[in-house]
Design a protein around this motif. Sequence first.
Motif, mmCIF file in Angstrom:
data_model
loop_
_atom_site.group_PDB
_atom_site.id
_atom_site.type_symbol
_atom_site.label_atom_id
_atom_site.label_comp_id
_atom_site.label_asym_id
_atom_site.label_seq_id
_atom_site.Cartn_x
_atom_site.Cartn_y
_atom_site.Cartn_z
ATOM 1 N N PRO A 188 -28.556 7.972 47.501
ATOM 2 C CA PRO A 188 -28.551 7.858 46.434
ATOM 3 C C PRO A 188 -27.457 7.514 46.071
ATOM 4 C CG PRO A 188 -29.397 9.946 47.275
ATOM 5 C CD PRO A 188 -29.395 9.497 48.425
ATOM 6 N N GLU A 189 -26.432 7.359 47.186
ATOM 7 C CA GLU A 189 -24.669 6.284 46.438
ATOM 8 C C GLU A 189 -25.095 5.336 46.122
ATOM 9 O OE1 GLU A 189 -25.654 9.356 48.300
ATOM 10 O OE2 GLU A 189 -24.154 8.787 49.839
ATOM 11 N N ASP A 190 -26.232 4.748 46.815
ATOM 12 C CA ASP A 190 -26.768 3.263 47.150
ATOM 13 C C ASP A 190 -27.306 2.849 45.739
ATOM 14 O OD1 ASP A 190 -27.309 3.265 50.616
ATOM 15 O OD2 ASP A 190 -25.386 2.877 49.742
ATOM 16 N N THR A 191 -27.544 3.302 44.911
ATOM 17 C CA THR A 191 -28.496 2.665 43.892
ATOM 18 C C THR A 191 -27.349 2.058 43.305
ATOM 19 O OG1 THR A 191 -29.532 4.895 44.003
ATOM 20 C CG2 THR A 191 -29.240 3.867 41.613
ATOM 21 N N ALA A 192 -27.539 0.734 42.741
ATOM 22 C CA ALA A 192 -26.904 0.040 42.265
ATOM 23 C C ALA A 192 -27.535 -1.438 42.145
ATOM 24 C CB ALA A 192 -25.523 -0.393 43.291
ATOM 25 N N VAL A 193 -27.006 -2.452 41.504
ATOM 26 C CA VAL A 193 -27.382 -3.528 40.766
ATOM 27 C C VAL A 193 -26.827 -4.748 42.587
ATOM 28 C CG1 VAL A 193 -27.607 -5.277 39.388
ATOM 29 C CG2 VAL A 193 -27.798 -3.835 38.621
ATOM 30 N N TYR A 194 -27.570 -5.302 42.423
ATOM 31 C CA TYR A 194 -26.838 -5.956 43.751
ATOM 32 C C TYR A 194 -27.139 -7.429 43.309
ATOM 33 C CZ TYR A 194 -26.956 -1.611 46.981
ATOM 34 O OH TYR A 194 -26.567 -0.511 47.585
ATOM 35 N N TYR A 195 -25.622 -7.485 43.935
ATOM 36 C CA TYR A 195 -25.856 -9.394 43.357
ATOM 37 C C TYR A 195 -25.133 -9.781 44.346
ATOM 38 C CZ TYR A 195 -24.795 -7.177 38.992
ATOM 39 O OH TYR A 195 -24.953 -7.236 37.713
ATOM 40 N N CYS A 196 -25.401 -11.303 44.867
ATOM 41 C CA CYS A 196 -24.583 -11.838 46.272
ATOM 42 C C CYS A 196 -24.268 -12.981 45.281
ATOM 43 C CB CYS A 196 -26.027 -13.282 46.472
ATOM 44 S SG CYS A 196 -27.094 -13.871 45.463
ATOM 45 N N ALA A 197 -23.288 -13.384 45.860
ATOM 46 C CA ALA A 197 -22.345 -14.833 45.322
ATOM 47 C C ALA A 197 -22.161 -15.413 46.806
ATOM 48 C CB ALA A 197 -20.917 -13.693 45.110
ATOM 49 N N ALA A 198 -21.561 -16.955 46.093
ATOM 50 C CA ALA A 198 -21.131 -17.574 46.890
ATOM 51 C C ALA A 198 -19.413 -18.197 47.033
ATOM 52 C CB ALA A 198 -22.036 -18.878 46.789
ATOM 53 N N ASP A 199 -18.720 -18.257 47.378
ATOM 54 C CA ASP A 199 -18.057 -18.681 48.044
ATOM 55 C C ASP A 199 -17.152 -20.205 48.564
ATOM 56 O OD1 ASP A 199 -14.871 -19.628 48.065
ATOM 57 O OD2 ASP A 199 -14.424 -17.659 49.528
ATOM 58 N N ILE A 200 -17.359 -21.157 47.544
ATOM 59 C CA ILE A 200 -17.253 -22.988 48.082
ATOM 60 C C ILE A 200 -16.135 -23.159 48.784
ATOM 61 C CG2 ILE A 200 -18.999 -23.257 45.596
ATOM 62 C CD1 ILE A 200 -15.980 -24.703 44.912
ATOM 63 N N ALA A 201 -15.291 -22.168 48.771
ATOM 64 C CA ALA A 201 -14.276 -22.612 50.136
ATOM 65 C C ALA A 201 -14.356 -22.647 51.444
ATOM 66 C CB ALA A 201 -12.908 -22.054 49.641
ATOM 67 N N GLY A 202 -15.723 -21.251 51.393
ATOM 68 C CA GLY A 202 -15.892 -21.279 52.369
ATOM 69 C C GLY A 202 -15.106 -19.940 53.362
ATOM 70 N N PHE A 203 -14.067 -19.420 52.347
ATOM 71 C CA PHE A 203 -13.888 -18.392 53.412
ATOM 72 C C PHE A 203 -14.595 -17.200 53.302
ATOM 73 C CE2 PHE A 203 -9.877 -20.717 54.813
ATOM 74 C CZ PHE A 203 -10.296 -21.327 53.024
ATOM 75 N N LEU A 204 -13.965 -16.128 54.036
ATOM 76 C CA LEU A 204 -15.034 -14.808 54.211
ATOM 77 C C LEU A 204 -14.277 -14.099 53.443
ATOM 78 C CD1 LEU A 204 -17.347 -13.427 54.692
ATOM 79 C CD2 LEU A 204 -16.240 -12.914 56.916
ATOM 80 N N ARG A 205 -14.472 -13.058 52.322
ATOM 81 C CA ARG A 205 -13.223 -12.501 51.715
ATOM 82 C C ARG A 205 -13.960 -11.375 50.564
ATOM 83 N NH1 ARG A 205 -9.351 -17.543 49.108
ATOM 84 N NH2 ARG A 205 -12.053 -18.709 48.566
ATOM 85 N N THR A 206 -13.369 -10.308 50.494
ATOM 86 C CA THR A 206 -14.369 -9.236 49.713
ATOM 87 C C THR A 206 -13.496 -9.155 48.408
ATOM 88 O OG1 THR A 206 -12.615 -7.737 50.232
ATOM 89 C CG2 THR A 206 -13.529 -7.954 52.063
ATOM 90 N N LYS A 207 -12.612 -9.657 47.182
ATOM 91 C CA LYS A 207 -12.729 -9.575 46.240
ATOM 92 C C LYS A 207 -13.860 -10.890 45.568
ATOM 93 C CE LYS A 207 -7.707 -8.633 46.432
ATOM 94 N NZ LYS A 207 -6.743 -9.272 45.627
ATOM 95 N N ALA A 208 -14.015 -10.113 44.274
ATOM 96 C CA ALA A 208 -15.041 -10.652 43.713
ATOM 97 C C ALA A 208 -14.416 -11.780 42.881
ATOM 98 C CB ALA A 208 -15.501 -10.275 42.849
ATOM 99 N N THR A 209 -13.199 -12.254 42.517
ATOM 100 C CA THR A 209 -13.102 -12.858 42.140
ATOM 101 C C THR A 209 -12.888 -14.075 43.201
ATOM 102 O OG1 THR A 209 -10.647 -11.706 42.700
ATOM 103 C CG2 THR A 209 -11.289 -12.038 40.439
ATOM 104 N N TYR A 210 -12.598 -14.260 44.209
ATOM 105 C CA TYR A 210 -12.461 -15.620 44.523
ATOM 106 C C TYR A 210 -14.556 -16.305 45.322
ATOM 107 C CZ TYR A 210 -8.473 -14.952 46.609
ATOM 108 O OH TYR A 210 -7.406 -14.211 47.012
ATOM 109 N N TYR A 211 -15.042 -15.537 44.109
ATOM 110 C CA TYR A 211 -16.577 -15.960 44.199
ATOM 111 C C TYR A 211 -16.306 -17.311 43.389
ATOM 112 C CZ TYR A 211 -16.966 -13.265 48.315
ATOM 113 O OH TYR A 211 -17.066 -13.121 50.179
ATOM 114 N N ASP A 212 -17.413 -18.242 43.596
ATOM 115 C CA ASP A 212 -17.962 -19.251 42.620
ATOM 116 C C ASP A 212 -19.065 -19.180 41.690
ATOM 117 O OD1 ASP A 212 -16.301 -20.736 44.568
ATOM 118 O OD2 ASP A 212 -15.233 -21.069 42.901
ATOM 119 N N TYR A 213 -20.135 -18.696 42.629
ATOM 120 C CA TYR A 213 -21.866 -18.419 41.858
ATOM 121 C C TYR A 213 -22.154 -17.197 41.905
ATOM 122 C CZ TYR A 213 -21.035 -24.067 41.743
ATOM 123 O OH TYR A 213 -20.593 -25.034 41.574
#
Length: 124
Positions: free
Chosen positions: A88-113
């Motif tokens: 139940p705690e997985d309930t949420a709106v799920y978003y995909c995001a793209a980092d055009i720099a190509g780095f695998l990062r955890t902070k949302a601010t790094y993602y461009d789209y």
Amino acid sequence: QVQLVESGGGLVQAGGSLRLSCVASERTFRQYAMAWFRRAPGMEREFVGGISASGLRTFYADSVKGRFTISRDNPKNTVYLQMNSLKPEDTAVYYCAADIAGFLRTKATYYDYWGQGTQVTVSS
């Protein structure tokens, strides 16, 4: 401008599974690191997991490790989130995001789209 469109959300009972998909509009998708985030009601957006541009590396939040799997199909411009043993705690709106720099990062601010999100609801 890259468009990301998620699908596959829905209502599922605890212990069940869902697979989310995210399709990108541009072939440059294969150069991007991709991630899934989620936002539960009243909560901050949180990192769920990410995958490198090649697909060879993945990284997950502790809360989903061992239950969720990210994969990608670059010829199809698609990234997936397989979610098993849902809680139940997985309930949420799920978003995909793209980092055009190509780095695998955890902070949302790094993602461009970002996609528009897909609702996942897990009933107890």
